[in-house]
Design a protein around this motif. Structure first.
Motif, PDB file in Angstrom:
ATOM      1  N   LEU A 184      -6.563  42.846 -43.677  1.00  5.37           N
ATOM      2  CA  LEU A 184      -5.493  42.313 -44.525  1.00  5.37           C
ATOM      3  C   LEU A 184      -5.380  43.076 -45.833  1.00  5.37           C
ATOM      4  O   LEU A 184      -4.287  43.214 -46.393  1.00  5.37           O
ATOM      5  CB  LEU A 184      -5.748  40.828 -44.809  1.00  5.37           C
ATOM      6  CG  LEU A 184      -5.572  39.874 -43.629  1.00  5.37           C
ATOM      7  CD1 LEU A 184      -6.029  38.470 -44.014  1.00  5.37           C
ATOM      8  CD2 LEU A 184      -4.126  39.848 -43.146  1.00  5.37           C
ATOM      9  N   ARG A 185      -6.485  43.589 -46.340  1.00  2.96           N
ATOM     10  CA  ARG A 185      -6.455  44.282 -47.629  1.00  2.96           C
ATOM     11  C   ARG A 185      -6.071  45.759 -47.506  1.00  2.96           C
ATOM     12  O   ARG A 185      -5.540  46.342 -48.447  1.00  2.96           O
ATOM     13  CB  ARG A 185      -7.823  44.163 -48.317  1.00  2.96           C
ATOM     14  CG  ARG A 185      -8.123  42.752 -48.778  1.00  2.96           C
ATOM     15  CD  ARG A 185      -9.470  42.650 -49.491  1.00  2.96           C
ATOM     16  NE  ARG A 185      -9.662  41.299 -50.030  1.00  2.96           N
ATOM     17  CZ  ARG A 185     -10.741  40.899 -50.675  1.00  2.96           C
ATOM     18  NH1 ARG A 185     -11.740  41.742 -50.855  1.00  2.96           N
ATOM     19  NH2 ARG A 185     -10.832  39.675 -51.125  1.00  2.96           N
ATOM     20  N   ARG A 186      -6.346  46.367 -46.345  1.00  5.87           N
ATOM     21  CA  ARG A 186      -6.182  47.820 -46.245  1.00  5.87           C
ATOM     22  C   ARG A 186      -5.027  48.263 -45.359  1.00  5.87           C
ATOM     23  O   ARG A 186      -4.471  49.331 -45.572  1.00  5.87           O
ATOM     24  CB  ARG A 186      -7.476  48.443 -45.716  1.00  5.87           C
ATOM     25  CG  ARG A 186      -8.651  48.275 -46.658  1.00  5.87           C
ATOM     26  CD  ARG A 186      -9.897  48.955 -46.115  1.00  5.87           C
ATOM     27  NE  ARG A 186     -11.024  48.844 -47.037  1.00  5.87           N
ATOM     28  CZ  ARG A 186     -12.231  49.355 -46.819  1.00  5.87           C
ATOM     29  NH1 ARG A 186     -12.465  50.010 -45.690  1.00  5.87           N
ATOM     30  NH2 ARG A 186     -13.184  49.217 -47.708  1.00  5.87           N
ATOM     31  N   LYS A 187      -4.679  47.486 -44.373  1.00  5.57           N
ATOM     32  CA  LYS A 187      -3.670  47.927 -43.410  1.00  5.57           C
ATOM     33  C   LYS A 187      -2.321  48.132 -44.094  1.00  5.57           C
ATOM     34  O   LYS A 187      -1.832  47.265 -44.814  1.00  5.57           O
ATOM     35  CB  LYS A 187      -3.542  46.872 -42.299  1.00  5.57           C
ATOM     36  CG  LYS A 187      -2.587  47.245 -41.173  1.00  5.57           C
ATOM     37  CD  LYS A 187      -2.594  46.148 -40.127  1.00  5.57           C
ATOM     38  CE  LYS A 187      -1.579  46.379 -39.044  1.00  5.57           C
ATOM     39  NZ  LYS A 187      -1.560  45.256 -38.067  1.00  5.57           N
ATOM     40  N   GLY A 188      -1.718  49.288 -43.879  1.00  3.11           N
ATOM     41  CA  GLY A 188      -0.392  49.560 -44.412  1.00  3.11           C
ATOM     42  C   GLY A 188      -0.339  49.741 -45.911  1.00  3.11           C
ATOM     43  O   GLY A 188       0.719  49.627 -46.520  1.00  3.11           O
ATOM     44  N   ARG A 189      -1.466  50.079 -46.549  1.00  2.20           N
ATOM     45  CA  ARG A 189      -1.488  50.210 -47.999  1.00  2.20           C
ATOM     46  C   ARG A 189      -0.642  51.388 -48.486  1.00  2.20           C
ATOM     47  O   ARG A 189      -0.058  51.346 -49.564  1.00  2.20           O
ATOM     48  CB  ARG A 189      -2.927  50.372 -48.500  1.00  2.20           C
ATOM     49  CG  ARG A 189      -3.646  49.063 -48.750  1.00  2.20           C
ATOM     50  CD  ARG A 189      -2.930  48.270 -49.829  1.00  2.20           C
ATOM     51  NE  ARG A 189      -3.664  47.042 -50.158  1.00  2.20           N
ATOM     52  CZ  ARG A 189      -3.215  46.106 -50.966  1.00  2.20           C
ATOM     53  NH1 ARG A 189      -2.021  46.231 -51.509  1.00  2.20           N
ATOM     54  NH2 ARG A 189      -3.911  45.037 -51.219  1.00  2.20           N
ATOM     55  N   ILE A 190      -0.594  52.458 -47.695  1.00  2.43           N
ATOM     56  CA  ILE A 190       0.213  53.608 -48.110  1.00  2.43           C
ATOM     57  C   ILE A 190       1.679  53.215 -48.163  1.00  2.43           C
ATOM     58  O   ILE A 190       2.410  53.598 -49.080  1.00  2.43           O
ATOM     59  CB  ILE A 190      -0.009  54.788 -47.142  1.00  2.43           C
ATOM     60  CG1 ILE A 190      -1.468  55.262 -47.214  1.00  2.43           C
ATOM     61  CG2 ILE A 190       0.919  55.953 -47.485  1.00  2.43           C
ATOM     62  CD1 ILE A 190      -1.810  56.345 -46.224  1.00  2.43           C
ATOM     63  N   LEU A 191       2.116  52.440 -47.175  1.00  2.00           N
ATOM     64  CA  LEU A 191       3.504  51.983 -47.174  1.00  2.00           C
ATOM     65  C   LEU A 191       3.790  51.142 -48.410  1.00  2.00           C
ATOM     66  O   LEU A 191       4.838  51.279 -49.050  1.00  2.00           O
ATOM     67  CB  LEU A 191       3.785  51.169 -45.908  1.00  2.00           C
ATOM     68  CG  LEU A 191       5.201  50.616 -45.764  1.00  2.00           C
ATOM     69  CD1 LEU A 191       6.210  51.748 -45.704  1.00  2.00           C
ATOM     70  CD2 LEU A 191       5.304  49.747 -44.514  1.00  2.00           C
ATOM     71  N   ASP A 192       2.846  50.283 -48.785  1.00  2.15           N
ATOM     72  CA  ASP A 192       3.002  49.477 -50.002  1.00  2.15           C
ATOM     73  C   ASP A 192       3.195  50.374 -51.226  1.00  2.15           C
ATOM     74  O   ASP A 192       4.043  50.123 -52.079  1.00  2.15           O
ATOM     75  CB  ASP A 192       1.756  48.602 -50.224  1.00  2.15           C
ATOM     76  CG  ASP A 192       1.809  47.326 -49.406  1.00  2.15           C
ATOM     77  OD1 ASP A 192       2.801  47.130 -48.702  1.00  2.15           O
ATOM     78  OD2 ASP A 192       0.844  46.551 -49.465  1.00  2.15           O
ATOM     79  N   ALA A 193       2.375  51.430 -51.292  1.00  2.00           N
ATOM     80  CA  ALA A 193       2.452  52.323 -52.449  1.00  2.00           C
ATOM     81  C   ALA A 193       3.776  53.066 -52.488  1.00  2.00           C
ATOM     82  O   ALA A 193       4.364  53.260 -53.550  1.00  2.00           O
ATOM     83  CB  ALA A 193       1.294  53.322 -52.410  1.00  2.00           C
ATOM     84  N   LEU A 194       4.254  53.487 -51.313  1.00  2.36           N
ATOM     85  CA  LEU A 194       5.494  54.262 -51.267  1.00  2.36           C
ATOM     86  C   LEU A 194       6.711  53.402 -51.572  1.00  2.36           C
ATOM     87  O   LEU A 194       7.726  53.896 -52.070  1.00  2.36           O
ATOM     88  CB  LEU A 194       5.651  54.920 -49.893  1.00  2.36           C
ATOM     89  CG  LEU A 194       4.609  56.007 -49.572  1.00  2.36           C
ATOM     90  CD1 LEU A 194       4.832  56.562 -48.179  1.00  2.36           C
ATOM     91  CD2 LEU A 194       4.675  57.127 -50.592  1.00  2.36           C
ATOM     92  N   THR A 195       6.658  52.112 -51.241  1.00  7.31           N
ATOM     93  CA  THR A 195       7.794  51.239 -51.542  1.00  7.31           C
ATOM     94  C   THR A 195       7.814  50.837 -53.009  1.00  7.31           C
ATOM     95  O   THR A 195       8.763  50.213 -53.471  1.00  7.31           O
ATOM     96  CB  THR A 195       7.755  49.966 -50.684  1.00  7.31           C
ATOM     97  OG1 THR A 195       6.483  49.305 -50.851  1.00  7.31           O
ATOM     98  CG2 THR A 195       7.925  50.305 -49.211  1.00  7.31           C
ATOM     99  N   ASN A 196       6.742  51.222 -53.734  1.00  3.13           N
ATOM    100  CA  ASN A 196       6.728  51.045 -55.190  1.00  3.13           C
ATOM    101  C   ASN A 196       6.957  49.590 -55.575  1.00  3.13           C
ATOM    102  O   ASN A 196       7.932  49.243 -56.233  1.00  3.13           O
ATOM    103  CB  ASN A 196       7.791  51.934 -55.838  1.00  3.13           C
ATOM    104  CG  ASN A 196       7.517  52.160 -57.319  1.00  3.13           C
ATOM    105  OD1 ASN A 196       6.561  51.618 -57.863  1.00  3.13           O
ATOM    106  ND2 ASN A 196       8.358  52.943 -57.952  1.00  3.13           N
ATOM    107  N   SER A 197       6.032  48.738 -55.158  1.00  8.63           N
ATOM    108  CA  SER A 197       6.181  47.312 -55.436  1.00  8.63           C
ATOM    109  C   SER A 197       6.140  47.013 -56.934  1.00  8.63           C
ATOM    110  O   SER A 197       6.743  46.053 -57.411  1.00  8.63           O
ATOM    111  CB  SER A 197       5.083  46.521 -54.721  1.00  8.63           C
ATOM    112  OG  SER A 197       3.796  46.963 -55.120  1.00  8.63           O
ATOM    113  N   LEU A 198       5.439  47.856 -57.715  1.00 13.74           N
ATOM    114  CA  LEU A 198       5.402  47.641 -59.162  1.00 13.74           C
ATOM    115  C   LEU A 198       6.772  47.873 -59.791  1.00 13.74           C
ATOM    116  O   LEU A 198       7.129  47.234 -60.783  1.00 13.74           O
ATOM    117  CB  LEU A 198       4.370  48.564 -59.800  1.00 13.74           C
ATOM    118  CG  LEU A 198       2.911  48.118 -59.713  1.00 13.74           C
ATOM    119  CD1 LEU A 198       2.010  49.113 -60.425  1.00 13.74           C
ATOM    120  CD2 LEU A 198       2.726  46.723 -60.296  1.00 13.74           C
ATOM    121  N   HIS A 199       7.552  48.802 -59.201  1.00 12.73           N
ATOM    122  CA  HIS A 199       8.907  49.017 -59.709  1.00 12.73           C
ATOM    123  C   HIS A 199       9.745  47.761 -59.511  1.00 12.73           C
ATOM    124  O   HIS A 199      10.489  47.346 -60.402  1.00 12.73           O
ATOM    125  CB  HIS A 199       9.543  50.202 -58.998  1.00 12.73           C
ATOM    126  CG  HIS A 199      10.988  50.416 -59.363  1.00 12.73           C
ATOM    127  ND1 HIS A 199      11.384  50.874 -60.602  1.00 12.73           N
ATOM    128  CD2 HIS A 199      12.129  50.210 -58.660  1.00 12.73           C
ATOM    129  CE1 HIS A 199      12.702  50.952 -60.650  1.00 12.73           C
ATOM    130  NE2 HIS A 199      13.182  50.556 -59.480  1.00 12.73           N
TER     131      HIS A 199
END
Length: 367
Positions: A44-59
């Motif tokens: 749950l913590r690691r799967k798909g983390r790169i996708l999270d980073a690329l979608t720029n959730s902080l933006h």
């Protein structure tokens, strides 16, 4: 921070421990609930983390903050950047004591900013809270099951040669109530072969689609169904080649397509459920784009295509955009006409008005 390649390289440094956590449970101690919790928490913590980073959730988060809190978020990002740079550079010409003190000061500043933002913003608090099984479980609706699929490499800690086994698929099942359930689905290669055959059958009108769908279901979903009970809504988080198939088109042992018995929703990861807890107010009416006219692209779209042709040269995912053509989509025009009466206030864009530029000008539509 960093490019997509750097993000992938970083995640590769922790891939082995992810596989080991899964192997510890599924291979070494399959009946140990603590090992199951460790494995699922890791996924749950690691799967798909790169996708999270690329979608720029902080933006996206920044857009929902007040100007004052946006400034605090910028300060936090800058503090994290300074800390990352300091850790990367190492001690250098500093004394070890001064180096440790600099790190401690930056960490304290980041912690203070996080605490302030967490107090002021529920969205920020949700963003930085640790992902736990309990939090995800609380977000699962009643009569619903989360299916978290994983592809992993088995690891035997007693193997002195430190070799890895052939990749396998497994699934963790989590419901609103009750304990974690799981099922090792076997080696990945036979399942991947069945996936390829199923996809080929979907493309060939002369093939026996139902037979291919049944063969894949036998390997993939049939072992899971006894664990689902009466749940009819499945939240499916695929992995690897499983991302390429429509689960609803599989056929069960009673020759019924799964779409007849289940409502299926897809997620990149089960932790995506936590993002649904935070909703932003809509700023405009629903927007519907349909049947775009690709031959009449507006000036901004043409400029973007020209720029893409130039910038993709040398990119590892480049393609010859000069040779790409897109035909009309008359079926989407019919769908738009069917949908439009349901929303009297809808903003309908078709043909030459249905452009990427027009979509990007929309401000937080309700749909």
């Amino acid at each position: 921070m960093g490019s997509e390649r750097q993000k992938q390289d970083y995640m590769a440094t922790i891939a082995d421990t992810t596989h080991k956590a899964l192997s510890l449970h599924l291979q070494a101690t399959p009946n140990n609930s603590d090992a199951a919790r460790l494995a699922l928490t890791t996924v749950l913590r690691r799967k798909g983390r790169i996708l999270d980073a690329l979608t720029n959730s902080l933006h996206t988060l920044r857009q929902n903050l007040t100007p004052e809190n946006q400034e605090l978020l910028d300060q936090l990002a800058d503090t994290h950047s300074q800390l990352a740079t300091l850790l990367f550079q190492g001690v250098g010409n500093r004394s070890p004591e001064a180096y440790r003190q600099q790190i401690a000061n930056l960490k304290a500043k980041a912690n203070e900013l996080e605490n302030t933002l967490s107090y002021r913003s529920a969205e920020f608090l949700s963003e930085i809270q640790p992902i736990t099984i309990e939090r995800v479980q609380q977000a699962i609706p009643e009569d619903t099951a989360l299916l978290e699929f994983v592809r992993y490499k088995p690891y035997n800690p007693k193997d002195e040669e430190n070799t890895w086994g052939e990749p396998r698929y497994a699934v963790y099942i989590l419901q609103a109530n009750g304990e974690i359930q799981w099922q090792d689905l076997g080696e990945a290669e036979p399942i991947d072969v069945a996936i390829r055959e199923f996809r080929q059958a979907l493309q060939d009108q002369q093939s026996n689609i139902q037979q291919a769908a049944r063969q894949l279901d036998e390997k993939l979903m049939q072992p899971i169904r006894p664990l689902l009970g009466n749940q009819k809504h499945l939240l499916i988080s695929p992995d690897s080649q499983l991302n390429l198939i429509p689960f609803a088109a599989l056929v069960d042992e009673n020759d019924r397509y799964l779409v007849r018995d289940y409502q299926i929703t897809y997620f990149g990861s089960g932790r995506d459920l936590l993002k649904l807890e935070q909703t932003s107010p809509s700023e405009s009416a629903p927007v519907l784009l349909a049947n775009p006219d690709y031959n009449q692209a507006d000036a901004s779209t043409s400029s973007a295509i020209t720029s893409a042709k130039t910038s993709t040269r040398g990119n590892r995912r480049s393609m010859d955009l000069n040779n790409i053509t897109f035909g009309p989509l008359p079926g989407t025009a019919k769908e738009a006409k069917a949908i439009q009466p349901l929303f009297p206030e809808i903003d309908l864009r078709t043909q030459e008005e249905a452009t990427e530029y027009a979509l990007k000008q929309v401000d937080s539509p309700s749909i």
